[in-house]
Design an enzyme around this catalytic site. Structure first.
Site, PDB file in Angstrom:
ATOM      1  N   ASP A   4       1.028  -2.652  -3.970  1.00 47.33           N
ATOM      2  CA  ASP A   4       1.935  -2.940  -2.868  1.00 47.33           C
ATOM      3  C   ASP A   4       3.343  -2.705  -3.416  1.00 47.33           C
ATOM      4  O   ASP A   4       3.575  -2.731  -4.628  1.00 47.33           O
ATOM      5  CB  ASP A   4       1.774  -4.369  -2.340  1.00 47.33           C
ATOM      6  CG  ASP A   4       2.371  -4.507  -0.931  1.00 47.33           C
ATOM      7  OD1 ASP A   4       3.136  -3.608  -0.516  1.00 47.33           O
ATOM      8  OD2 ASP A   4       2.080  -5.506  -0.254  1.00 47.33           O
TER       9      ASP A   4
HETATM   10  C1  BGC Z   1       3.999  -4.508   2.525  1.00 49.38           C
HETATM   11  C2  BGC Z   1       2.935  -3.425   2.701  1.00 49.38           C
HETATM   12  C3  BGC Z   1       3.613  -2.122   3.047  1.00 49.38           C
HETATM   13  C4  BGC Z   1       4.607  -1.773   1.967  1.00 49.38           C
HETATM   14  C5  BGC Z   1       5.355  -0.486   2.234  1.00 49.38           C
HETATM   15  C6  BGC Z   1       5.078  -4.085   1.560  1.00 49.38           C
HETATM   16  O1  BGC Z   1       6.124  -5.005   1.525  1.00 49.38           O
HETATM   17  O2  BGC Z   1       3.384  -5.689   2.081  1.00 49.38           O
HETATM   18  O3  BGC Z   1       2.020  -3.793   3.692  1.00 49.38           O
HETATM   19  O4  BGC Z   1       2.642  -1.125   3.214  1.00 49.38           O
HETATM   20  O5  BGC Z   1       5.571  -2.806   1.868  1.00 49.38           O
HETATM   21  O6  BGC Z   1       6.256  -0.659   3.282  1.00 49.38           O
END
Ligand code: BGC
Length: 755
Positions: free
Chosen positions: A234
């Site tokens: 993530d």
């Molecule tokens: C979120 C993810 C997301 C990623 C990219 C993160 O903060 O938890 O779900 O895909 O950011 O935006």
């Protein structure tokens, strides 16, 4: 090994260690690095999950609002409620087409985390409180997207069930709930749909960051489930890059400016990291980049109308009719309708955070209602979402309109500021102004319908009094049209709850253990998440898991269950549409094992199917309960075990509306744990080899305690009384016959490989 993996391995073999390491972190916020010298291209990954969020420029998290227009399909809270695997596949394929037009290699979704508490701010992005519902819907979405050559990223792996302190908190979970609830949804998606990537979550699990957990990312994901894609972090989840790559965390996102690549190179050079691990990660990432480059190009422009129509169909099938006394719904175009509430004109149709889509267009329910009812449909705002304005005056205006109408429809819900990625809710209440408004409107007009817009469930203190309640979740860009379709009966509602609506937050399973404290959240409710909890504790709920009404009625015949050669159970039941409209029914199968030797919920969802029926039509519905889904996680054997016994098979219209029940005998898996000196006499007596030996050894003791002795002790069963005694400590009871040598011989015989 796939062709692209073999090709990638050849290219990686030609790379320097710096080049290999460079592949394992982003080039920009949304792209990977190319290694042009050997022909590995860059690829783009973007959000997800319910629409494409490809930012136009200046890639960073803060530009959330500025993305290319894309179809905003219903978020998972809606789509999940359709229970419709075919629909999820088609939505997935549409997401794939939109991604392919924009040259996006991987769309970041779906999210299959379990809705552990109604308070989680991101519940709108997740499907269900149940792992099979989440996993099956997630797998369908992945299958659809990947069918057009675009990769997916199932997220957030794992046990990321709250937003509070999400980047640090440790989800402290016992092995059984971890396996049977929290990992099971991911397992289903990986095993059934082989997503191109898995996104590891921010949090820790039992103290270890998901991004650097070899148990999670290597043993479970790859060795047990057979995952062949790459793991992406993530955004910002990597804590220790070298530990992460050693654990199997391939791609760090977003870019680290080369800093962590250098750490990997240094670790290989000083011998603390095995270069083959870097090769493996680089190969997995390169393989996907090659696949993406070779995937058929999809020429634009996007067919905005066709995808909007699909979004509307999906939204219509996502709506859950919770209650409809006196058949208040559907409305007739001739009726005078008071449309009340800000959400009717300014819809809440998606959640806030990284999943925020710039929709290609946006329906609102009021315009769509007017399109059918014309001047009969009038509007009063009723309340404001930010609390501004004169609440009493707004309410009075709405009440006057309701009093002069045949039906009043109040569009209530959660203001956007109350639920989002990044934080959890404090309570499950609707704003007080809305509750007061509903009461006042109801008093003015008993034919009041409440339509809800919310990403997480809300308490419904008016549920006994209001005759009709429509749970319209967050439905995406076509939700307004779909809501009008349902209110006027052009679409017969068929959604069902994938999440229990409790009477009070205090009744919910995680209430005393959410969101934890001092960096730890203890999953104290164990296996008893969602309906498993409410059923076990016999707690009344507002609306149970699996519930949803239709404008028609369905009757169920007697269910039958039969065992196939592969061990799966086929369940058959005839369902009849006994009403006057065509309709769709979501048929659910729950199983239970009353005689279980370990703790098990009363009933657990194992299969579901949607059946479409014309008025008067009967169809036989066939559902498969997989043998693997009957298993529980055996802690001591450290593996899945199907326990033998008579399983209940409940065929149901909801978890609390069981229409037919049967049982089926299942042969269990053999579990022969090695015996040790700490094994109890009960365990040794039950062992096929050691049991008879022990009987012989203990015969004199048992005999000595028989007869008059036993009578004196009230007919005591000595064998039973001693059953908890460790075998290594029986010498004092059994004397020479069970001395240390005899016991060693017995254990050796028991643990010898069986012929
Ligand atoms: C979120 C993810 C997301 C990623 C990219 C993160 O903060 O938890 O779900 O895909 O950011 O935006």
């Amino acid at each position: 090994m796939t062709r692209s993996t073999a090709a990638a391995a050849k290219l990686v073999a030609k790379m320097t260690i710096q080049e290999k390491a460079s592949l394992t972190s982003g080039a920009t916020f949304w792209t990977t690095k190319a290694v042009e010298r050997v022909g590995v291209p860059s690829m783009m990954l973007t959000d997800g999950p319910h629409g494409l969020r490809k930012q136009r420029a200046n890639f960073d998290h803060l530009g959330i609002g500025d993305s290319v227009p894309a179809t905003c399909f219903p978020p998972a809270v809606g789509l999940g409620s359709s229970w419709d695997v075919d629909l999820a596949h088609r939505v997935g394929a549409a997401l794939g087409v939109e991604s392919a037009i924009e040259n996006v290699a991987v769309i970041l979704g779906p999210g299959v985390n379990i809705k552990r508490s109604p308070l989680c701010g991101r519940n709108f992005e997740y499907f269900s409180e149940d792992p099979i519902a989440s996993g099956v819907m997630g797998a369908a979405l992945v299958g659809g997207t990947q069918s057009v050559g675009v990769g997916t990223s199932v997220k957030h792996f794992a046990a990321n069930n709250q937003e509070h302190d999400r980047m640090r908190a440790s989800s402290d979970i016992d092995p059984r709930p971890l396996r049977e609830i929290y990992l099971r949804s991911f397992q289903r998606v990986v095993e059934d749909a082989q997503p191109a990537t898995v996104m590891c979550s921010y949090n820790r699990i039992n103290g270890v960051f998901a991004s650097e957990d070899p148990f999670l990312l290597t043993r479970v994901l790859r060795e047990e489930w057979g995952f062949t894609g790459f793991v992406v972090s993530d955004w910002g989840a990597v804590h220790d890059r070298v530990a992460a790559i050693a654990a199997g965390m391939d791609l760090e996102m977003p870019a680290s400016g080369g800093r962590t690549d250098a750490q990997i190179v240094a670790a290989v050079r000083d011998g603390s990291l095995d270069e083959s691990l870097v090769d493996a990660s680089a190969t997995r990432i390169a393989a996907r980049a090659l696949q993406a480059a070779a995937a058929p190009r999809v020429a634009g422009p996007l067919d905005v109308d066709a995808h909007h129509a699909l979004a509307r169909e999906a939204a219509g099938k996502s709506i859950v009719l919770l209650k409809n006394d006196d058949r208040v719904l559907p409305m007739q175009p001739s009726q005078r309708v008071a449309v009340i509430g800000a959400f009717a004109t300014a819809p809440r149709y998606q959640g806030a955070g990284s999943s925020l889509i710039s929709p290609t267009r946006l329906d609102n329910a009021f315009d769509e209602l007017v399109a059918r009812g014309g001047e009969q449909v009038r509007f009063a705002q009723g309340f404001t979402n930010d609390g501004s304005g004169d609440a009493a005056a707004l309410r009075a205006e709405a009440v006057a309109l309701a009093a002069g109408s045949d039906v009043a429809v109040v569009f209530a819900g959660l203001p956007a500021a109350l639920e989002s990625e990044g934080f959890d809710r404090d309570n499950i209440d609707l704003p007080v102004a809305q509750l007061e408004l509903i009461d006042a409107v109801l008093e003015a007009n008993p034919r009041t319908v409440v339509v809800l817009s919310n990403g997480g469930v809300v308490a419904l203190p008016f549920a006994q009094r209001v005759p009709a309640i429509v749970e319209a979740w967050l439905l995406g860009q076509a939700g307004g049209g779909a809501t009008a379709d349902v209110l006027y009966g052009e679409v017969n509602p068929s959604g069902k709850l994938t999440e229990t609506i409790p009477l009070r937050l205090e009744d919910s399973p995680a209430y005393l253990n959410f969101p934890g404290e001092q960096g730890h959240v203890r999953y104290g409710e164990g296996l008893f998440v969602g309906y498993r909890w409410y059923d076990a504790r016999r707690i009344d709920v507002a609306f149970p898991f699996g519930h949803g009404l239709s404008y028609t009625d369905f009757s169920y015949g007697d269910a039958s269950a039969s065992l196939g050669a592969d061990g799966d159970v086929t369940v058959r039941v005839a369902v009849t549409n006994t009403g006057e409209r065509a309709g769709r029914e979501v048929v659910q199968v729950y199983t239970g094992l009353v005689s279980a030797s370990v703790q098990r919920p009363d009933r657990e969802l194992k299969a579901f199917a949607v059946v479409e029926l014309a008025p008067g039509q009967t169809r036989e519905v066939e559902l498969t309960v997989r043998r693997a889904d009957l298993a529980y996680w055996h802690i001591n054997a450290d593996r899945w075990v199907v326990e033998g016994g008579d399983y209940t098979i409940e065929v149901a219209a909801s978890s609390r509306d069981i229409r037919s029940m049967t049982t089926i005998r299942i042969e269990g898996d053999a579990v022969l744990l090695p015996l040790t000196r700490e094994s109890s006499l009960g365990e040794v007596f039950a062992h096929p080899v050691a049991g008879p030996m022990l009987q012989g050894m203990m015969a004199p003791v048992l005999a000595a305690f028989g007869g008059a002795e036993a009578d004196a002790m009230g007919g005591m069963d000595m064998q039973k009384m001693l059953s908890a005694f460790p075998i290594g400590r029986i010498g004092m009871l059994a004397g020479d016959a069970a001395g240390p040598e005899a016991i060693e011989q017995l254990l050796a015989a028991a643990n010898a490989p069986q012929a």
